[in-house]
Design an enzyme around this catalytic site. Structure first.
Site, PDB file in Angstrom:
ATOM      1  N   CYS A 283      17.728 -57.610 -19.612  1.00  0.00           N
ATOM      2  CA  CYS A 283      17.165 -58.052 -18.329  1.00  0.00           C
ATOM      3  C   CYS A 283      17.520 -59.494 -17.968  1.00  0.00           C
ATOM      4  O   CYS A 283      18.625 -59.765 -17.516  1.00  0.00           O
ATOM      5  CB  CYS A 283      15.656 -57.831 -18.319  1.00  0.00           C
ATOM      6  SG  CYS A 283      14.993 -57.648 -16.629  1.00  0.00           S
TER       7      CYS A 283
ATOM      8  N   SER B 211      -9.405 -45.124  10.641  1.00  0.00           N
ATOM      9  CA  SER B 211     -10.051 -45.865  11.727  1.00  0.00           C
ATOM     10  C   SER B 211      -9.451 -45.565  13.084  1.00  0.00           C
ATOM     11  O   SER B 211     -10.017 -45.971  14.109  1.00  0.00           O
ATOM     12  CB  SER B 211      -9.930 -47.363  11.458  1.00  0.00           C
ATOM     13  OG  SER B 211      -8.566 -47.770  11.555  1.00  0.00           O
TER      14      SER B 211
ATOM     15  N   GLU C  75      14.745 -51.708 -20.781  1.00  0.00           N
ATOM     16  CA  GLU C  75      13.980 -52.672 -21.573  1.00  0.00           C
ATOM     17  C   GLU C  75      12.617 -52.099 -21.953  1.00  0.00           C
ATOM     18  O   GLU C  75      11.926 -51.492 -21.120  1.00  0.00           O
ATOM     19  CB  GLU C  75      13.811 -53.944 -20.741  1.00  0.00           C
ATOM     20  CG  GLU C  75      12.979 -55.043 -21.369  1.00  0.00           C
ATOM     21  CD  GLU C  75      12.825 -56.251 -20.467  1.00  0.00           C
ATOM     22  OE1 GLU C  75      12.449 -57.321 -20.963  1.00  0.00           O
ATOM     23  OE2 GLU C  75      13.098 -56.126 -19.247  1.00  0.00           O
TER      24      GLU C  75
ATOM     25  N   LYS D  22      16.155 -60.238 -27.068  1.00  0.00           N
ATOM     26  CA  LYS D  22      16.298 -60.864 -25.751  1.00  0.00           C
ATOM     27  C   LYS D  22      16.327 -62.372 -25.903  1.00  0.00           C
ATOM     28  O   LYS D  22      15.506 -62.958 -26.611  1.00  0.00           O
ATOM     29  CB  LYS D  22      15.127 -60.432 -24.854  1.00  0.00           C
ATOM     30  CG  LYS D  22      15.220 -60.884 -23.398  1.00  0.00           C
ATOM     31  CD  LYS D  22      14.089 -60.250 -22.585  1.00  0.00           C
ATOM     32  CE  LYS D  22      14.168 -60.581 -21.115  1.00  0.00           C
ATOM     33  NZ  LYS D  22      13.110 -59.904 -20.330  1.00  0.00           N
TER      34      LYS D  22
END
Length: 559
Positions: free
Chosen positions: A156, A309, A45, A120
Site C-alpha cells: 500500500c 420526508s 493488504e 510494510k
C-alpha cells in the site's frame, strides 16, 4: 522453456476479524486461479483479517489466531500455486530495541508452508490511517524469486512517496526506487486503499509515472468492500514498463484477474481492461450502494428502515438502499406533522411507488400536542422556537428507533454533508440511526446524483417535484432551508474551501464570497462539532469526511 509467467489478482472483500471466512475466500479464489494455471496469486493488504482491524490488533489472542489460520491456509492451497497473503507478524526485537510489537506484512505461502515474510516500510498516519499506533516499519527492500523472476513486494503506502511525482517527500525512503536499484523484474503492490472521488485517476497517474521512471512493470492489487465508514473500490490494475494499463479489475465488486508476464520481453502483456465509470456521479453511486449493502450484511442486518420526508435527501437514501438490499428489504415511514405540506406526503408516496418499497404513514400531530401539554407550564411566557421545532424531529427519531428495535431493522439516517457541517440537524432526531448514508455528500451533489439516477434509469425514480421544490425541514409554517442557511451552491463552495482545501476566511472571501457569510459559516462548523461527535458512522467518499479521519476538538473557539 515457458516464456509466460501467469499472475492472478484476487480482489477480495473480507469481513474484519473473520479469519476462517477470509481464509476460505482466499482459498476459493486460489483454486480458481490454479485451474487457470496461475503461478503467483496476489491478495490485498491484511487480507487474512481484513483492513483496517484497528484495536483488534491489541489483542494477543487475535494475532495468534491469525498465524494459526495462515498456517492452515498454506496447507490447504493448491500445491503448484504461490500466494502472497496479508497478515501481521510479531516484532521479535521490540523488547530489545523498543518499537511496536507488530509488523504489517505479506506472507509468501508455497508448497504447504509459510516461506517468507515481507514487512510494510511506510506507515501512514494521515486522514483515517493510524498505522504507527500498531506497527513497526520494515527496514529492508522486499523481494523474492519465483521461476527465475525477481519480484519486488510493496504494501500500500510503499507506493505513495515518489517525490518526483508529488513534488515533495513524505518519508525518508522510496521503496519503489530501492527495488529498481536492486534490479527486480516486476513490482507488485498489495493494498487496502479506501475510496474517495477521483482517487483512481491519481493512483493510475502515479503508478504510470513510477513504471516509466523506473522502467518497471507494476501490479496493483486492492481490497474491495465496505468496512464501517470506509469503502474500498477494488479497481486493481497492472501497467507495463511503458506505463500503459494492460489490465484493470472491476470496480466495487470482487474479481479475479489473470495477467501474463512475458519472460523474454520482461514485461506484462495486454489483458482485460474494465472500463471505468463514465462520471463521478456514477462512481459515487456505486460506492454508496456497496457501502450500504456491506455495512448491513457485515453487521448482520437484512432489512432497513428510514424516514421519508418527501425531500431530496431521504429520496436518495431510499434509492441507494433499494439498490443495495432489494426493494423488499426497505421500509419507508412518513411522519407528517401539522406543518407538513400535502406535496411532501404525495411526493414521498410516489417515491415509494417508483422504488417498489413498503411505506407507512404515522401522523405525529397528537404526539406533538402531548409534548406541548407536558411542557406548557415550564415553557410559559416563552416564544415558540428551535426547542419546539426540534421536538418534531425527536418524535420522528423515536418512532423510527422503535420500529428498528421491534423488527430488527437497521435505521438509516438521511442527513447530508452540508447539514452535518453547519449543524442543520437535530440530535436524537433526524440524526438517529445506525448508518449515515450520505453524511459525506454535499447537498449540491445530492441533487446531481438524483438527476444522474433518473437519467441513468431511463425513467423517473426520484419524482420531479422533489428535485424542483425549495428544500425545507417543515418544522414551522412556510419554512425553507434558506431561512437559516445561505443558498446551497454558496454554502457548499465555502465548505469545500474551508474543510477540503483548508483555506482561511480571507482566502474564501478573496474567492468572491461575502465576509459576513463566510465568518458565520466558519462559526457554525465549529459549534456543530458536538453534534458530529454523536452522529452515526457516515460513508466516506471524500478526502475530508466527518468520520475517523476528522479529529477536531469540541470545546474550542474559532474566529
Amino acid at each position: 522453456m515457458k516464456t509466460n509467467f501467469t499472475i492472478g489478482i484476487a480482489q477480495l472483500n473480507p469481513i474484519i476479524g473473520d479469519l476462517p471466512g477470509n481464509a476460505q475466500k482466499i482459498l476459493e479464489l486460489a483454486q480458481k486461479a490454479a485451474f487457470k494455471n496461475v503461478r503467483l496469486l496476489l491478495t490485498p493488504e491484511l487480507s487474512i483479517c481484513g483492513y483496517p482491524p484497528r484495536d483488534l490488533l491489541l489483542n494477543p489472542s487475535f494475532v495468534e489466531a491469525m498465524d494459526t489460520t495462515l498456517q492452515k491456509l498454506a496447507q490447504d492451497l493448491p500445491p503448484n500455486l504461490t500466494v502472497l497473503v496479508g497478515t501481521v507478524v510479531k516484532n521479535s526485537q521490540a523488547h530489545i530495541h523498543g518499537g511496536k510489537t507488530l509488523f504489517n506484512s505479506m506472507a509468501l505461502l508455497q508448497a504447504g508452508q509459510i516461506k517468507q515474510y515481507f514487512h510494510k516500510r511506510l506507515l501512514p498516519t494521515y486522514d483515517v490511517f493510524d498505522e504507527k499506533r500498531y506497527f513497526e516499519p520494515g527496514l529492508q527492500a522486499n523481494y523474492f524469486t519465483l521461476d527465475d523472476i525477481k519480484i519486488g513486494v510493496t504494501i500500500c503506502e510503499d507506493l505513495w512517496n515518489d517525490d518526483d511525482f508529488w513534488g515533495k517527500r513524505s518519508y525518508a525512503m522510496n521503496p519503489i526506487a530501492d527495488l529498481a536499484n536492486i534490479g527486480v523484474d516486476l513490482i507488485v503492490n498489495l493494498s487496502a486503499s479506501p475510496y474517495t472521488v477521483g482517487k483512481q485517476q491519481v493512483r493510475e497517474a502515479m503508478l504510470k509515472h513510477s513504471a516509466v521512471n523506473f522502467d518497471q512493470p507494476i501490479i496493483y492489487t486492492n481490497q474491495v468492500g465496505g468496512n464501517d465508514d470506509l469503502i474500498f473500490d477494488g479497481r486493481s490494475f497492472a501497467l507495463n514498463r511503458g506505463g500503459e494499463i494492460v489490465s484493470r479489475a472491476k470496480g466495487f465488486e470482487t474479481d479475479l484477474v489473470v495477467i501474463e508476464f512475458d519472460k523474454k520481453q520482461q514485461d506484462l502483456q495486454l489483458n482485460s481492461v474494465t472500463t471505468p465509470a463514465e462520471s463521478e456521479d456514477e462512481e459515487i453511486w456505486q460506492a454508496l450502494v456497496l457501502g450500504v449493502g456491506d455495512y448491513a450484511s457485515k453487521c448482520r442486518f437484512s432489512q432497513v428502515v428510514l424516514g421519508l420526508s418527501g425531500g431530496v435527501d431521504s429520496a436518495l437514501v431510499a434509492a441507494i438502499a433499494t439498490a443495495a438490499l432489494g426493494k423488499e428489504n426497505v421500509f419507508g415511514v412518513l411522519m407528517p406533522s401539522p406543518y407538513s405540506s400535502q406535496h411532501s406526503i404525495t411526493d414521498a408516496l410516489k417515491l415509494g411507488d417508483n422504488l417498489g418499497i413498503k411505506t407507512q404513514i404515522l401522523p405525529i400531530g397528537e404526539l406533538m400536542q402531548g409534548f406541548d401539554n407536558t411542557l406548557v407550564e415550564l415553557f410559559a411566557g416563552t416564544e415558540f422556537g428551535i426547542a419546539e421545532e426540534n421536538i418534531q424531529s425527536r418524535i420522528r427519531g423515536t418512532l423510527l428507533m422503535a420500529i428498528a428495535n421491534k423488527f430488527g431493522h437497521l435505521l438509516l439516517s438521511t442527513g447530508n454533508k452540508s447539514e452535518m457541517a453547519v449543524g442543520y440537524c437535530t440530535l436524537y432526531g433526524d440524526m438517529n440511526g445506525g448508518l449515515a448514508v450520505i453524511a459525506d455528500v454535499p447537498k449540491t451533489r445530492v441533487y446531481s446524483l438524483c438527476h444522474w439516477l433518473n437519467s441513468h434509469s431511463n425513467r423517473e425514480i426520484i419524482p420531479q417535484n422533489i428535485l424542483t421544490k425549495p428544500p425545507s425541514a417543515e418544522l414551522k409554517p412556510g419554512q425553507v432551508d434558506q431561512d437559516s442557511l445561505p443558498a446551497y451552491e454558496v454554502l457548499d463552495d465555502i465548505l469545500q474551501r474551508l474543510i477540503q482545501n483548508h483555506q482561511s476566511a480571507a482566502d474564501i472571501v478573496a474567492a468572491g464570497h461575502d465576509s459576513a457569510i463566510v465568518n458565520r459559516v466558519i462559526q457554525m462548523v465549529s459549534r456543530a462539532e458536538f453534534k458530529r461527535r454523536q452522529a452515526p458512522p457516515g460513508l466516506k467518499i471524500t478526502d475530508r469526511a466527518f468520520g475517523t479521519g476528522w479529529r477536531m476538538p469540541i470545546a474550542s473557539k474559532i474566529g
